[in-house]
Design a protein around this motif. Sequence first.
Motif: not given
Length: 526
Positions: A29-39, A312-318, A384-391
């Motif tokens: 997955a193209n995970r974006r956990n490192s981008d969780m800058t809003n917490i 766009v909403n999904s990208r911000l949620a990620s 839903t963020p793309s990292c939580k979806m099927c390929s």
Amino acid sequence: MLWARNKWLLAHPETSEAKNGAYIGLKGANRRNSDMTNIPEVKLGIVAVSRDCFPIGLSVKRREAIKAAYTGELYECPITVENEKDMLKAVEDVKAAGCNALVVFLGNFGPETPETLIAKYFDGPVMFVAAAEGDGDLINGRGDAYCGMLNCSYNLGMRHLQGYIPEYPVGTAEDIAAMIADFVPVARAVIGVKNLKIITFGPRPQDFFACNAPIKGLYELGVEIEENSELDLLVSYKAHAGDERIPEVCADMAAEMGEGKYFPDLLERMAQFELTLLDWAEEHKGARKYVAFADKCWPALPEQFGFEPCYVNSRLASRGIPVSCEVDIYGALSEYIGACVSADAVTLLDINNSVPAQMWEENIKGKFDYTLTDTFMGFHCGNTPSCKMCSDRAVKYQLIQHRLLEPEGSEPDFTRGTLEGDIAPGEITFYRLQCDSDGNLRSYIAEGEVLPVATKSFGGIGVFAIHEMGRFYRHVLIQKRYPHHGAVAFGHHGKALFEVFKFLGVKDIAYNQPKSLPYPTENPWA
């Protein structure tokens, strides 16, 4: 976890999902956990306390043992609190060390006045725990912290102070290290909520009053809110035309989705919108540190902006910046709490439609331990963020909006922009914090999973399974008049969410009760 579902797929190569490698977890997955800058980043400190008629060395030695047992970052305050002056010095010390959450450790009986006043003078969540016996003799080495914890709790209540006390708050160094690890996501969520601003654009769409949002509950939680018009957003969006950052965002979107998975002609418009929201968040957060959005996404927005905002909403949620659909303010708040607890991307879905009996018979019965009424489909247009979806996920068009807003038989135009596909299988927690029409805060939590079953439908969607969902649906969701939106955290986070809601003062925390525990409104003869 997703790996568990993948393990099942690999053990069942006859399934179409396994043959196609359809789940993104199998391919990486193209995970974006490192981008969780809003917490928030939790910086923990530990302060030991000691009643003056007990050996202070007992508290110090036991505190040092906790520091050695805990594998995370933990600042060890060198001041052991015996009186109020010690308390002030200790609070000053941990603040100077940058701590924003605190563990108060009763190494022995503890002084009930100064130890509880720590929660008053320290600006952040405080956990109270106590030492179990067993590391010395029971004459000079007995600390009586089991007894002291009772007085600690009593004094917190007398002073109307909030403290986090674990389910069983007495233990060895190793036990307390585990309690501290459990406290971190709770502290992260509490710190986040107390420093959050929810920014809204527009009123709820007509006939969506189910997403009722009395703001009284927000102020009780310490959340700030800023309400704006859709016109404010449109003006800001137009001002971002030609922004020099747009090409970089376009390239990132294309890389995230992959060739053939997006509309090239939409990228610039969507990138412009993403920058508009991010800049608005930065310019309007004011005295707050963190931001969530609740936006009106139809019917006017797609036609005026030229696209659906879902991707766009999904990208911000990620990145830990929830953008809830249909101005669902408490949906945005729920998403944000889940992001803090899980330190991961979350989503907001409709508790949407039942699973057809034929689909259950063919794909679930005998393979998974769920009845038909344990299952349902969670759906939204494409947030839903793309990292939580099927390929096979891709940016597509919103079928329902296309029917409503564009000429019949025409090719989709401004209704494009949703992120669609099946949600990847794995463990989930479905939950929501809501303020009802009477101004009372209430919540629900239910753990379950997304099953590896193709939905054969549209939107961002998955087949969800929660034990006793049918009873939960009737006697919690319907009975207590919850809206159709629920937040979804990926993984089982019920334990931490329950503690967060409890710490925030939510009295009604519902869950999917087993058959052996009937709901108050459940007919025993049904």
